[in-house]
Design a protein around this motif. Sequence first.
Motif, PDB file in Angstrom:
ATOM      1  N   TYR A 140     -31.988   8.743   8.753  1.00  0.00           N
ATOM      2  CA  TYR A 140     -31.191   7.778   7.999  1.00  0.00           C
ATOM      3  C   TYR A 140     -30.347   8.478   6.924  1.00  0.00           C
ATOM      4  N   GLU A 141     -30.850   9.595   6.432  1.00  0.00           N
ATOM      5  CA  GLU A 141     -30.072  10.346   5.453  1.00  0.00           C
ATOM      6  C   GLU A 141     -28.855  11.009   6.060  1.00  0.00           C
ATOM      7  N   THR A 142     -29.001  11.500   7.301  1.00  0.00           N
ATOM      8  CA  THR A 142     -27.906  12.289   7.871  1.00  0.00           C
ATOM      9  C   THR A 142     -27.057  11.516   8.875  1.00  0.00           C
ATOM     10  N   CYS A 143     -27.551  10.397   9.369  1.00  0.00           N
ATOM     11  CA  CYS A 143     -26.813   9.679  10.408  1.00  0.00           C
ATOM     12  C   CYS A 143     -26.501   8.253   9.954  1.00  0.00           C
ATOM     13  N   PRO A 144     -25.272   8.004   9.496  1.00  0.00           N
ATOM     14  CA  PRO A 144     -24.935   6.636   9.099  1.00  0.00           C
ATOM     15  C   PRO A 144     -25.120   5.688  10.284  1.00  0.00           C
ATOM     16  N   VAL A 145     -25.659   4.530  10.032  1.00  0.00           N
ATOM     17  CA  VAL A 145     -25.899   3.572  11.124  1.00  0.00           C
ATOM     18  C   VAL A 145     -24.836   2.483  11.112  1.00  0.00           C
ATOM     19  N   LEU A 146     -24.784   1.723  10.025  1.00  0.00           N
ATOM     20  CA  LEU A 146     -23.911   0.549  10.002  1.00  0.00           C
ATOM     21  C   LEU A 146     -22.429   0.929   9.989  1.00  0.00           C
ATOM     22  N   LYS A 147     -22.122   2.101   9.423  1.00  0.00           N
ATOM     23  CA  LYS A 147     -20.712   2.482   9.302  1.00  0.00           C
ATOM     24  C   LYS A 147     -20.223   3.321  10.478  1.00  0.00           C
ATOM     25  N   ALA A 148     -21.086   3.609  11.431  1.00  0.00           N
ATOM     26  CA  ALA A 148     -20.674   4.458  12.553  1.00  0.00           C
ATOM     27  C   ALA A 148     -19.776   3.677  13.518  1.00  0.00           C
ATOM     28  N   ASP A 149     -19.074   4.421  14.382  1.00  0.00           N
ATOM     29  CA  ASP A 149     -18.225   3.714  15.364  1.00  0.00           C
ATOM     30  C   ASP A 149     -19.112   2.933  16.341  1.00  0.00           C
ATOM     31  N   ASP A 150     -18.507   2.013  17.067  1.00  0.00           N
ATOM     32  CA  ASP A 150     -19.279   1.041  17.849  1.00  0.00           C
ATOM     33  C   ASP A 150     -20.391   1.613  18.724  1.00  0.00           C
ATOM     34  N   ALA A 151     -20.042   2.612  19.549  1.00  0.00           N
ATOM     35  CA  ALA A 151     -21.038   3.139  20.487  1.00  0.00           C
ATOM     36  C   ALA A 151     -22.187   3.811  19.729  1.00  0.00           C
ATOM     37  N   THR A 152     -21.818   4.615  18.730  1.00  0.00           N
ATOM     38  CA  THR A 152     -22.846   5.320  17.954  1.00  0.00           C
ATOM     39  C   THR A 152     -23.699   4.318  17.182  1.00  0.00           C
ATOM     40  N   ARG A 153     -23.040   3.331  16.607  1.00  0.00           N
ATOM     41  CA  ARG A 153     -23.745   2.306  15.837  1.00  0.00           C
ATOM     42  C   ARG A 153     -24.782   1.598  16.710  1.00  0.00           C
ATOM     43  N   SER A 154     -24.387   1.245  17.909  1.00  0.00           N
ATOM     44  CA  SER A 154     -25.349   0.498  18.717  1.00  0.00           C
ATOM     45  C   SER A 154     -26.477   1.403  19.206  1.00  0.00           C
ATOM     46  N   SER A 155     -26.169   2.675  19.469  1.00  0.00           N
ATOM     47  CA  SER A 155     -27.228   3.622  19.830  1.00  0.00           C
ATOM     48  C   SER A 155     -28.205   3.791  18.661  1.00  0.00           C
ATOM     49  N   ARG A 156     -27.638   3.952  17.478  1.00  0.00           N
ATOM     50  CA  ARG A 156     -28.510   4.178  16.303  1.00  0.00           C
ATOM     51  C   ARG A 156     -29.308   2.925  15.956  1.00  0.00           C
ATOM     52  N   LEU A 157     -28.706   1.774  16.185  1.00  0.00           N
ATOM     53  CA  LEU A 157     -29.467   0.546  15.939  1.00  0.00           C
ATOM     54  C   LEU A 157     -30.645   0.432  16.907  1.00  0.00           C
ATOM     55  N   THR A 158     -30.426   0.917  18.131  1.00  0.00           N
ATOM     56  CA  THR A 158     -31.546   0.909  19.074  1.00  0.00           C
ATOM     57  C   THR A 158     -32.664   1.834  18.566  1.00  0.00           C
ATOM     58  N   LEU A 159     -32.270   3.001  18.065  1.00  0.00           N
ATOM     59  CA  LEU A 159     -33.284   3.896  17.482  1.00  0.00           C
ATOM     60  C   LEU A 159     -34.024   3.199  16.338  1.00  0.00           C
ATOM     61  N   CYS A 160     -33.287   2.467  15.509  1.00  0.00           N
ATOM     62  CA  CYS A 160     -33.915   1.735  14.391  1.00  0.00           C
ATOM     63  C   CYS A 160     -34.891   0.685  14.913  1.00  0.00           C
ATOM     64  N   ARG A 161     -34.431  -0.073  15.890  1.00  0.00           N
ATOM     65  CA  ARG A 161     -35.243  -1.147  16.461  1.00  0.00           C
ATOM     66  C   ARG A 161     -36.566  -0.579  16.999  1.00  0.00           C
ATOM     67  N   VAL A 162     -36.474   0.501  17.798  1.00  0.00           N
ATOM     68  CA  VAL A 162     -37.692   1.075  18.384  1.00  0.00           C
ATOM     69  C   VAL A 162     -38.588   1.661  17.288  1.00  0.00           C
ATOM     70  N   THR A 163     -37.975   2.275  16.283  1.00  0.00           N
ATOM     71  CA  THR A 163     -38.768   2.809  15.174  1.00  0.00           C
ATOM     72  C   THR A 163     -39.565   1.686  14.514  1.00  0.00           C
ATOM     73  N   LEU A 164     -38.884   0.573  14.254  1.00  0.00           N
ATOM     74  CA  LEU A 164     -39.576  -0.546  13.620  1.00  0.00           C
ATOM     75  C   LEU A 164     -40.732  -1.031  14.500  1.00  0.00           C
ATOM     76  N   ASP A 165     -40.449  -1.189  15.789  1.00  0.00           N
ATOM     77  CA  ASP A 165     -41.502  -1.681  16.688  1.00  0.00           C
ATOM     78  C   ASP A 165     -42.712  -0.746  16.695  1.00  0.00           C
ATOM     79  N   VAL A 166     -42.438   0.560  16.726  1.00  0.00           N
ATOM     80  CA  VAL A 166     -43.558   1.508  16.754  1.00  0.00           C
ATOM     81  C   VAL A 166     -44.320   1.474  15.423  1.00  0.00           C
ATOM     82  N   LEU A 167     -43.585   1.432  14.315  1.00  0.00           N
ATOM     83  CA  LEU A 167     -44.264   1.392  13.009  1.00  0.00           C
ATOM     84  C   LEU A 167     -45.126   0.133  12.885  1.00  0.00           C
TER      85      LEU A 167
END
Length: 567
Positions: free
Chosen positions: A525-552
């Motif tokens: 989260y420090e090195t990879c902006p999520v919400l401000k990234a371009d569309d494809a990157t943003r949705s990929s990173r949001l998926t990483l966030c979603r899975v992280t939350l589910d695992v936590l």
Amino acid sequence: MLTQRLQAALGRAFGEEYAETDPLIRPSHYADHQANVAMSLAKRLGRPPRDVAGAIVEHLDIDDVCEPVEVSGPGFLNLRLRDSWLDSEVAGLAGDERLGVPVEERQVVPIDYSAPNVAKEMHVGHLRTTVVGDALARTLEHLGHDVIRQNHVGDWGTPFGMLIEHLVDVGEDSAEAQQLVTDPNTFYAAARAEFDSDPAFADRARSRVVRLQAGDPDTLRHWNELVDLSKQYFNRIYSTLGVTLTDADLAGESTYNDELAGICDELEATGIATVSDGALCVFLDGYTGREGKPVPLIIRKSDGGYGYGTTDLATIRHRVRDLGADRILYVIGVTQSLHLNMVWDTARKAGWLSDDVEVVHVQIGNVLGEDRKLLRTRSGAPLKLMSLLDDAVAKARSVVDEARPDLPDDVRAEIAPQVGIGAVKYADLSVAHDSEYVFDLDRMVSLTGDTGPYLQYAAARVRSILRSAGDATAGSVVISEPAEHQLALALLGFGDVVVEVGRDLEPHRLCGYLFELAQAFSSFYETCPVLKADDATRSSRLTLCRVTLDVLVTGLGLLGISSPERM
Ligand code: ARG
């Protein structure tokens, strides 16, 4: 996956008999993983380890999964996973409601945990078996096993004579009797004091025990009243802690009363038990005390009474014969190891426990105060568990007040118990269950370091990112940054860790894993902006966030720790 590919290569390089060799894959700083198999095979093959490593690489078919494999040092195989492979694996995880945790072949697993004593305060040792046992119960259940919770409460024995007499004296509806629900030690101490100072009372208490054992209805009614009041006390603690134990899981010592005489008769008839100094004893090979004197398991005292060992023999017979156990866990203090082993060995001799049933003592280590002695209050009195939990919640409240003054008062009031209890549980779970640790509330509730609140906070932070993103979370995964790579790697490890915890019965490994995952997320989260990234990157990173939350959330859930929406 890596294991299978490496084993296939071993088979091709050195012959089929090598295709089942453990490739000894370990996480590594230099690559994602290292396989150490070349060094271990070198001797057997009579070839230099680097040669062996080279031969393995030559036969390795792994290009779709890993970057070109390098041999380093004396023959390490450095395995770095391809981002493109991680992409599809993480996408798979995102679509897998089990998050990579397998469903294992079902076993029947009775778990003996918590087991406080009627009319007595629960101490921090009971707290720890309750918390560890509950985490194991949840984890094994999640892995597909048929877990049978067995709360072996101490609800029988000679002290009940004096406890019942005292109850009769003060009256069942008196404020004193109600103390059993809030402060059982005070009631116990009052009964004890009378017993010690008043010979007439002591006589009544002794004859009460006789009537209790004879099943006198009136005496049993009073006994039931004591047990009921204590149940209310246990249940208050359980609901404050959020543990899964219910009244249906109670299987106290008294449950086995009717079987004890038969057990003694059978063991005596088969010659396993013998009378020594008037007591019926089992002498087993290998159990000797000072000067080599044999230590017996006493199953009937010289006064005819049965003891802790006898009920535990009935207990194991019940778990094997009636419950159909495949694996039995005893989550009990380390000091009871000798007792348990004698019970099990006796049961084996008697044919009540066979080798196809696994019995495990999950040893619970002591909880210490800052003085490194058993935890007590400042005044030296034994600690009241409920007030300790209240303290934890109060401390958590001030941590939350300070961290989130912007949240409404009622929201903070709702978060505080989740954080305070989560903190206490995590502290119990994150050290190896058999080692001692120092109980330090300030450290436990801290939002930084390896603590429950740190993990809860990490989960809440991911939730807040997902809230800001709205619902635009589904998308394919494209990993390119090192921090994304590390996070993906961590996420893919969840299934293995849960399996390990189920196998080795060590919840602290899941704690360590979740802590690393939270740190990997933090770097991401420090090195990879999520919400401000371009569309494809943003949705990929949001998926990483979603899975992280589910695992936590799932991981904390297996530990019995809740994840507040906000923090
Ligand atoms: N009631 C006991 C105690 O407080 C623990 C019982 C553990 N379980 C067992 N099957 N012995 O120490």
